[in-house]
Design an enzyme around this catalytic site. Structure first.
Site, PDB file in Angstrom:
ATOM      1  N   HIS A 112       0.836  -1.198   0.000  1.00  0.00           N
ATOM      2  CA  HIS A 112       0.000   0.000   0.000  1.00  0.00           C
ATOM      3  C   HIS A 112       0.875   1.254   0.000  1.00  0.00           C
ATOM      4  CE1 HIS A 112      -2.805   3.087   1.414  1.00  0.00           C
ATOM      5  NE2 HIS A 112      -3.759   2.316   0.904  1.00  0.00           N
ATOM      6  N   GLU A 180      -4.623   1.869  -7.126  1.00  0.00           N
ATOM      7  CA  GLU A 180      -4.884   2.989  -6.239  1.00  0.00           C
ATOM      8  C   GLU A 180      -3.925   4.135  -6.584  1.00  0.00           C
ATOM      9  OE1 GLU A 180      -6.658   1.444  -2.146  1.00  0.00           O
ATOM     10  OE2 GLU A 180      -4.509   1.110  -2.265  1.00  0.00           O
TER      11      GLU A 180
END
Length: 279
Positions: A112, A180
């Site tokens: 992430h 993302e």
């Protein structure tokens, strides 16, 4: 043997996927309340019960057992927000993929943007973690995305290159690629629809070109919420939700959109099976 779900039905390959990362927003008590609400609202959803829509939740490590106990019985998979690159051994503070698998974890969120920015994780570290997860049968949720806002073609090139780097040396197996764009995480709105579509299709093409990634999935995160999936014209397989999933009603609305996507894909598959031509 055909796998059997928590509801007793034979497992079917999901046609849509919806994931949720809780990050560190909830304490353990508030997380239990949320798990209970989600177990009722999401577990009753027909598309989840049938296996047409795959749902997973990644809580904190301390919330993991609670999440599994509430959610697994209604067919919602549970994962972890990070995983060690190392095998079991003298690695203080690490959570190994072997222990995740032993504990019933199905997914591991890896790479992430916050891990990369705050903790200095590189593509090499991400690849080592993805390798460890796949080695132990845990599906990586591999987060990729460009750091700076740019045009879609440049973003697609950068993100596909990142995908290849993050899977360098990893064994064969399914991955969930969560696109993302870093600049859209926590923003008031997701990235523009055309941008998401272009980059996601490039990621899908990269996965489809690699036989080792058969069955892999592309989902979109980055301020994703209700109303987005229907606008993406089937370019993604689902969404990766953050704060919008804190409201179980909003979570359920996203599942309704995922169910519609799954139904459209089922109809297309039926047409293809009927005469060899997908309409």
């Amino acid at each position: 043997m055909t796998p059997v779900s928590a509801h007793g039905a034979a497992h079917r390959t999901p046609r849509a996927t919806v994931g949720v990362s809780l990050k560190a927003y909830f304490g353990r008590r508030s997380a239990r309340v949320w798990f209970g609400e989600v177990a009722v609202a999401v577990g009753a959803h027909e598309a989840v019960r049938s296996g047409a829509v795959e749902v997973f939740v990644v809580p904190t490590y301390l919330q993991f057992d609670d999440a599994r106990d509430y959610l697994a019985p209604v067919g919602i998979h549970v994962g972890v927000q990070d995983v060690s690159a190392h095998e079991p051994g003298a690695y203080t503070g690490e959570i190994t993929a072997a222990e995740v698998a032993e504990s019933g974890g199905v997914f591991a969120e890896i790479g992430h943007a916050e891990r990369r920015r705050l903790f200095g994780e590189t593509d090499e570290v991400t690849a080592a973690k993805a390798t460890a997860a796949l080695r132990h049968g845990v599906t990586p949720v591999l987060c990729v995305g460009e750091s700076e806002r740019t045009d879609a073609a440049a973003a697609a090139r950068a993100t596909v290159a990142q995908l290849h780097a993050d899977l360098a040396g990893a064994p064969a197996g399914r991955v969930v690629v969560a696109y993302e764009p870093v600049w859209a995480i926590g923003a008031p709105e997701p990235a523009p629809t055309a941008h998401i579509v272009a980059v996601s299709r490039a990621l899908r093409a990269a996965l489809d070109a690699d036989p080792a990634r058969a069955g892999s999935t592309v989902i979109y995160g980055g301020s994703a919420g209700p109303g987005l999936l229907a606008r993406l014209d089937g370019a993604v397989d689902g969404l990766f939700l953050g704060r919008f999933a804190h409201d179980p009603a909003a979570f359920t609305r996203v599942l309704d959109e995922a169910a519609a996507l799954a139904a459209t894909r089922a109809d297309a598959d039926a047409d293809a099976d009927g005469d060899g031509v997908a309409r």
